[in-house]
Design an enzyme around this catalytic site. Structure first.
Site, mmCIF file in Angstrom:
data_model
loop_
_atom_site.group_PDB
_atom_site.id
_atom_site.type_symbol
_atom_site.label_atom_id
_atom_site.label_comp_id
_atom_site.label_asym_id
_atom_site.label_seq_id
_atom_site.Cartn_x
_atom_site.Cartn_y
_atom_site.Cartn_z
ATOM 1 N N HIS A 180 -7.563 9.361 -2.061
ATOM 2 C CA HIS A 180 -6.833 9.465 -0.701
ATOM 3 C C HIS A 180 -7.534 10.222 0.523
ATOM 4 C CE1 HIS A 180 -2.517 9.420 0.898
ATOM 5 N NE2 HIS A 180 -3.465 9.301 1.995
ATOM 6 N N ASP A 217 0.891 -1.227 -0.055
ATOM 7 C CA ASP A 217 0.041 0.042 -0.047
ATOM 8 C C ASP A 217 0.970 1.193 -0.077
ATOM 9 O OD1 ASP A 217 -2.902 1.227 0.876
ATOM 10 O OD2 ASP A 217 -1.593 2.333 1.604
HETATM 11 P P1 NAP Z 1 0.755 1.643 11.733
HETATM 12 O O1 NAP Z 1 0.823 0.790 10.851
HETATM 13 O O2 NAP Z 1 -0.644 1.571 12.742
HETATM 14 O O3 NAP Z 1 1.934 1.898 12.729
HETATM 15 C C1 NAP Z 1 3.164 1.924 12.100
HETATM 16 C C2 NAP Z 1 4.103 2.278 13.566
HETATM 17 O O4 NAP Z 1 4.092 1.253 14.273
HETATM 18 C C3 NAP Z 1 5.735 2.690 13.272
HETATM 19 O O5 NAP Z 1 6.061 3.636 13.967
HETATM 20 C C4 NAP Z 1 6.311 1.400 13.277
HETATM 21 O O6 NAP Z 1 7.587 1.645 13.867
HETATM 22 C C5 NAP Z 1 5.500 0.847 14.444
HETATM 23 N N1 NAP Z 1 5.411 -0.877 14.514
HETATM 24 C C6 NAP Z 1 5.042 -1.482 13.383
HETATM 25 N N2 NAP Z 1 5.282 -2.759 13.843
HETATM 26 C C7 NAP Z 1 5.485 -2.697 15.101
HETATM 27 C C8 NAP Z 1 5.631 -4.030 16.097
HETATM 28 N N3 NAP Z 1 5.619 -5.193 15.908
HETATM 29 N N4 NAP Z 1 6.177 -3.493 17.350
HETATM 30 C C9 NAP Z 1 6.308 -2.336 17.701
HETATM 31 N N5 NAP Z 1 6.201 -1.181 16.874
HETATM 32 C C10 NAP Z 1 5.859 -1.674 15.591
HETATM 33 O O7 NAP Z 1 0.632 3.087 11.041
HETATM 34 P P2 NAP Z 1 0.472 3.740 9.656
HETATM 35 O O8 NAP Z 1 1.885 3.456 8.876
HETATM 36 O O9 NAP Z 1 0.214 5.219 9.646
HETATM 37 O O10 NAP Z 1 -0.504 2.964 8.780
HETATM 38 C C11 NAP Z 1 -0.287 1.685 8.117
HETATM 39 C C12 NAP Z 1 -0.555 1.969 6.618
HETATM 40 O O11 NAP Z 1 -1.626 2.603 6.172
HETATM 41 C C13 NAP Z 1 0.498 3.022 6.284
HETATM 42 O O12 NAP Z 1 1.855 2.759 6.097
HETATM 43 C C14 NAP Z 1 -0.106 3.704 4.784
HETATM 44 O O13 NAP Z 1 0.275 2.698 3.811
HETATM 45 C C15 NAP Z 1 -1.566 3.700 5.213
HETATM 46 N N6 NAP Z 1 -2.147 5.005 5.533
HETATM 47 C C16 NAP Z 1 -3.150 5.353 4.995
HETATM 48 C C17 NAP Z 1 -3.748 6.614 5.368
HETATM 49 C C18 NAP Z 1 -4.779 7.324 4.433
HETATM 50 O O14 NAP Z 1 -5.218 8.309 4.648
HETATM 51 N N7 NAP Z 1 -5.430 6.430 3.599
HETATM 52 C C19 NAP Z 1 -3.194 7.410 6.408
HETATM 53 C C20 NAP Z 1 -2.195 6.522 7.276
HETATM 54 C C21 NAP Z 1 -1.899 5.440 6.820
HETATM 55 P P3 NAP Z 1 8.928 1.148 12.671
HETATM 56 O O15 NAP Z 1 8.521 1.524 11.549
HETATM 57 O O16 NAP Z 1 9.890 1.850 13.259
HETATM 58 O O17 NAP Z 1 9.081 -0.468 12.941
#
Ligand code: NAP
Length: 282
Positions: free
Chosen positions: A107, A44
């Protein structure tokens, strides 16, 4: 890996890998490579993440065949509107180095998204995209779009995690046959979620990590998840969630954590609309 059948019959992996806030090309390419090696088959990205080239490079270099990888990217607000969307789609394809896309998402529900949707419907019908959808469409906007669109969105990607469980939004999605996909499935680590007492107790019981318990909870509720990490061991940990099951009691304890609102972004606020519109990608 579980698969979800979308409203147009396309099968989508229930778990994928997100690359928000990974602007460094080398770091992003390595993370996507690690994710594909770990077994993720959904990536994604978004035009606004400024890393489509790195994602494409990892996909092209991977031994995993292209047709086994479900690639999602997103149209940014600045590129909304019929003509702009057609151009932006082409730019994204070129950056990714791909001929077709599996899922193209609006988005944000901002600017001329009806124009965007008409263009996306045409690209979908022309076979350039296997499924089209939206992000951050709360019940009012989602219902309105479904009532006025020719193609019902296949997916609505919204913030969703134990602190904000989207129960009402999920009802509207269910009514129109729209699949929920969680962004921020790990709550982006907010509120010290990885040390939350209730989640830690459940994790201990199953000999799993808190992250694994949260992701398993999403899977059992039928939500598509795209956790992000740039650490190989976490990338592997986050997909190692198919050898245990949360009990009804575990699920209920997590249900009780819902605050019913976001503490990351309020999509109903003028401040969020101003801030998101001010972000330019070209
Ligand atoms: P998330 O996946 O909820 O959290 C990511 C955070 O958690 C990072 O700081 C990561 O750190 C940490 N993490 C991941 N696995 C872990 C584990 N096993 N133990 C401890 N910490 C962990 O947040 P997100 O990246 O915002 O959301 C996921 C995806 O959704 C995004 O990457 C993006 O593709 C999509 N997104 C879409 C929108 C939208 O508006 N459509 C908005 C936001 C996000 P490290 O990387 O340092 O490991």
């Amino acid at each position: 890996m579980n698969f979800i059948t979308l409203n147009n019959g396309v099968k989508m992996p229930q778990e994928g890998f997100g690359v928000f806030q990974v602007p460094d090309a080398d770091v992003c390419e390595q993370a996507v490579t690690d994710a594909l090696n770990a077994g993720y088959r959904l990536i994604d990205t978004a035009a606004a993440y400024m890393n489509e080239e790195a994602v494409g490079a990892a996909i092209r270099k991977s031994p995993v065949p292209r047709d086994e990888i479900f690639v999602t990217t997103k149209l940014w607000i600045q590129d909304a509107g019929y003509e702009n969307t057609k151009k932006a789609f082409q730019v994204s394809l070129e950056k990714l180095g791909l001929d077709t896309l599996d899922l193209y998402l609006i988005h944000q529900p901002m600017n001329d998204y009806y124009g965007s949707w008409r263009a996306m419907e045409e690209l979908y019908k022309a076979g350039k995209i296997r499924a089209i959808g939206v992000c951050n469409f709360y019940p009012d906007r989602l219902a309105d779009l479904c009532l006025n669109a020719e193609v019902i969105p296949a997916v609505n990607q919204v913030e969703c995690h134990p602190f904000f469980q989207q129960k009402t939004a999920m009802e509207t999605m269910k009514e129109y046959g729209v699949q929920i996909e969680a962004w921020g499935p790990l709550a982006e680590g907010q509120k010290d979620i990885f040390h939350n007492a209730a989640l830690t107790a459940i994790a201990k019981k199953h000999n799993k990590s808190v992250a694994q318990v949260i992701l398993r909870w999403h899977i059992q509720r039928g939500v598509v998840i795209i956790p992000k990490s740039v650490h190989k061991e976490r990338i592997e940990e986050n997909i190692d969630i198919y050898d245990f099951e949360l009990s009804a009691e575990d699920m209920a304890a997590i249900t009780a954590m819902d605050l019913g609102h976001s503490e990351i972004i309020d999509h109903y606020s003028a401040a969020a609309a101003k801030w998101l519109n001010s972000f330019k990608i070209h």
